[in-house]
Each structure stands twice: as C-alpha cells, then as structure tokens.
Design a protein around this motif. Structure first.
Motif, PDB file in Angstrom:
ATOM      1  N   ARG A 204       0.807  -1.221   0.000  1.00  0.00           N
ATOM      2  CA  ARG A 204       0.000   0.000   0.000  1.00  0.00           C
ATOM      3  C   ARG A 204       0.840   1.270   0.000  1.00  0.00           C
ATOM      4  O   ARG A 204       0.430   2.299  -0.528  1.00  0.00           O
ATOM      5  N   SER A 205       2.033   1.210   0.584  1.00  0.00           N
ATOM      6  CA  SER A 205       2.855   2.430   0.651  1.00  0.00           C
ATOM      7  C   SER A 205       3.235   2.930  -0.748  1.00  0.00           C
ATOM      8  O   SER A 205       3.434   4.125  -0.943  1.00  0.00           O
ATOM      9  N   GLU A 208      -0.250   4.290  -2.354  1.00  0.00           N
ATOM     10  CA  GLU A 208      -0.621   5.524  -1.682  1.00  0.00           C
ATOM     11  C   GLU A 208      -0.084   6.767  -2.392  1.00  0.00           C
ATOM     12  O   GLU A 208      -0.735   7.791  -2.477  1.00  0.00           O
ATOM     13  N   GLU A 240      -7.386   3.597  -2.795  1.00  0.00           N
ATOM     14  CA  GLU A 240      -8.407   4.444  -2.169  1.00  0.00           C
ATOM     15  C   GLU A 240      -9.010   5.434  -3.146  1.00  0.00           C
ATOM     16  O   GLU A 240     -10.084   5.972  -2.901  1.00  0.00           O
ATOM     17  N   GLN A 244      -5.433   6.253  -8.558  1.00  0.00           N
ATOM     18  CA  GLN A 244      -4.538   5.119  -8.287  1.00  0.00           C
ATOM     19  C   GLN A 244      -4.965   3.914  -9.118  1.00  0.00           C
ATOM     20  O   GLN A 244      -4.138   3.226  -9.728  1.00  0.00           O
TER      21      GLN A 244
END
Ligand code: C2E
Ligand code: CA
Ligand code: CA
Ligand code: CA
Length: 280
Positions: A204-205, A208, A240, A244
């Motif tokens: 996720r990093s 993000e 999210e 992305q």
C-alpha cells in the motif's frame, strides 16, 4: 537487585510493568478467545481491475474483546507470534476462511471464489505446515487452486532452505503463493526466481503515493513489469482513489484491493457482495 535508596529498582519505569502486565493479560485473553471461538474473520474483496468483478476475498482476523472493544490484528498478531498462539490461531483462520469460501461458492451455483489467507513466518517453523493445510482442504472441500497463501518476504529471507522446502510442499498441494507487502522487504530477484511464488502483492505504501511522487510511480511500474517478466500476477493493495486505480490499470496490474472498492466487511456482507456478482 534493589538499587540503593528506598527499594527503587534500577531502570524501573512504571509503564514498563504496565506494558508487561498488559501483554500477559492480552495473551491469556487471546488464548481464551481462541478456545471459546470468539475470533471473527472479515473479508476484503479482490477485484479484477479490468472488469471490477469480485474474484475472491482476503480473510482478515478480528478480535472483538469484551472490554477493550475491537482489537486490531496489528495489536495482537505480534503477541500471537511471540507466544506461539499464532499456530492454532492460523489454523483456525485457514479452516474458517476455506469453510466460508466453499459455502459461498456453493450458494452461488458453484461460481469459483478465490480465498487468500495470511500465513505468519512463525507458522513456517512448523514442520507439518503442508500437512495441516492439506487436512483443512480435505475437511472443508476447498479446491486447492482457489486457495492463496500470503506470506511476507521474511519467509524467503529467514531459514531460507527450510522454508523453500516448505513452500515446495505447499505448492505441490496445488495452491497459489503470494508475497505480501512486496517491495517493503529485502528479497532479491534471485530469491524470487528460486521460490515457487505465483503472485506479488504491491504494498500500500507504493499505491498511496501513486501520481504524487514520480519515483513511486516508476517503482510501482517496475514491480508490475517484474511480476510480468517472472510470469507472476500482481495485486495492488490499498487503492483508495480513482487515480490510483487508473494508473495501476494502465500499468497492466491484474487485481486490486482497497477501500475504493470495499473495506474488509463481516461475513454476511461479503457473502452478499459475492452472491450479487455485480462489479464493485
Ligand atoms: P495485510 O495482510 O497487508 O492486510 C491489509 C491491511 O490493509 C488490512 O488491515 C486492511 O484492512 C488494510 N487495508 C485494505 N485496504 C485498505 C485501504 O484502501 N486503505 C488503508 N488505509 N488500509 C487498507 P488489517 O485487517 O488491520 O490487518 C493488518 C495486518 O494484520 C495484515 O496486513 C496482516 O499482516 C495481519 N493479519 C490480519 N489477519 C491476519 C491473519 O489471519 N493471520 C496473520 N498471520 N496475519 C493477519
Ligand atoms: Ca495480506
Ligand atoms: Ca499486505
Ligand atoms: Ca501492506
């Protein structure tokens, strides 16, 4: 040993003792919760990036504690790992996730459902890991090729030879293996090629910061290409925002998870999501 002057222990800080007592309390509570069947699984959909269809779920353990409220896995998995409780806990998660997957798939007229289960590096210390998984598959009727085991890069980097053997035995059962949080560890290309890994889950990093920092976009793109060139599927974690999603689709990433599609939800809700069969 008592330090001079009034029974004060050298280096003693009240919060240290509180921390220890808290851990011991949590440990015994966790043991009890596991025995009484109080742990729950939530399920987060895995989505096909091309069609937005739910192809399966990742099982994520939850601990509804009677007095402390819902305890986050990041707060009790480490305790379970340190005490060895992760072994029975992990077995329970695997069994429950497979049982549930078979039930939903049957209710949906046999539509295949892929279930991903997190396996701690500590579970690899158990020489009978593959036998345990085989027994769960047999007991639940879960098709091996619909089960994916997720492990972090630490499995490749510690006890390498022993874990490689474990992974080969797991692979022989016909299931798929994924590297979780890929890009945050230290696994090298050489390791990736040697291990029978099918899927890379992009941490996720990276996701993000997609589109925010050019370097991260390049890194994510590189991971997707790496996966492709090694014949592995890529799953992006923690999407999210639409931007992305669009960027990952452009890169050719196959699958995704994230709040954009759905948070991890309780079983009843996940079952409805799957049964509806509609894109999310
Ligand atoms: P993980 O395997 O990397 O799981 C993904 C985590 O990211 C989950 O947190 C999930 O709720 C969260 N997440 C998913 N999508 C988004 C998003 O779009 N944004 C943000 N901010 N977060 C998102 P969760 O459920 O709290 O689990 C945390 C970690 O605990 C997991 O990370 C996994 O390492 C561990 N864990 C959970 N269940 C189990 C289990 O049954 N066994 C083991 N060994 N570990 C588990
Ligand atoms: Ca995971
Ligand atoms: Ca992950
Ligand atoms: Ca992660």
């Amino acid at each position: 040993a008592k330090a001079a002057g009034g029974g004060v222990y050298a280096g003693y800080r009240p919060q240290m003792r509180d921390g220890l007592i808290e851990r011991l309390e949590l440990e015994s509570d966790l043991r009890g919760a596991l025995e009484r069947g109080e742990l729950r699984l939530h399920y987060q959909p895995t989505v096909d990036l091309a069609t937005h269809e739910v192809v399966g779920f990742e099982a994520l353990v939850r601990w509804p504690h009677p007095t402390r409220g819902m305890i986050n896995p990041l707060d009790f998995i480490p305790i379970a790992e340190a005490t060895g409780l992760i072994v029975p806990l992990g077995r329970w998660v695997l069994h429950e996730a497979c049982r549930q997957a078979v039930e939903w798939s049957r209710a949906a007229g046999g539509r295949p459902l892929k279930m991903s289960v997190n396996v701690s590096v500590r579970q690899f210390d158990q020489p009978d890991l593959a036998e345990t998984v085989a027994a769960v598959l047999a007991d639940t009727g879960m098709a091996a090729d619909l089960l994916c085991l997720e492990m972090t890069e630490s499995v490749l980097m510690t006890d390498t030879e022993a874990n490689l053997e474990q992974l080969v035995r797991l692979k022989a059962l016909g299931l798929t293996l994924a590297i979780d949080d890929f890009g945050t560890g230290y696994s090298s290309l050489a390791y990736l090629r040697r291990f029978p890994v099918d899927t890379l889950k992009i941490d996720r990093s990276f996701v993000e910061r997609l589109g925010v920092l050019a370097d991260d976009t390049a890194l994510t793109d590189t991971i997707v290409r790496l996966g492709k060139s090694l014949g592995m599927a890529t799953v992006a974690e923690g999407i999210e925002e639409f931007g992305q999603l669009a960027a990952l689709r452009e890169m050719g990433c196959s699958y995704a998870q994230g709040y954009y599609f759905s948070r991890p939800v309780p079983a009843a809700e996940a079952g409805r999501l799957f049964m509806e069969g509609a894109p999310v």
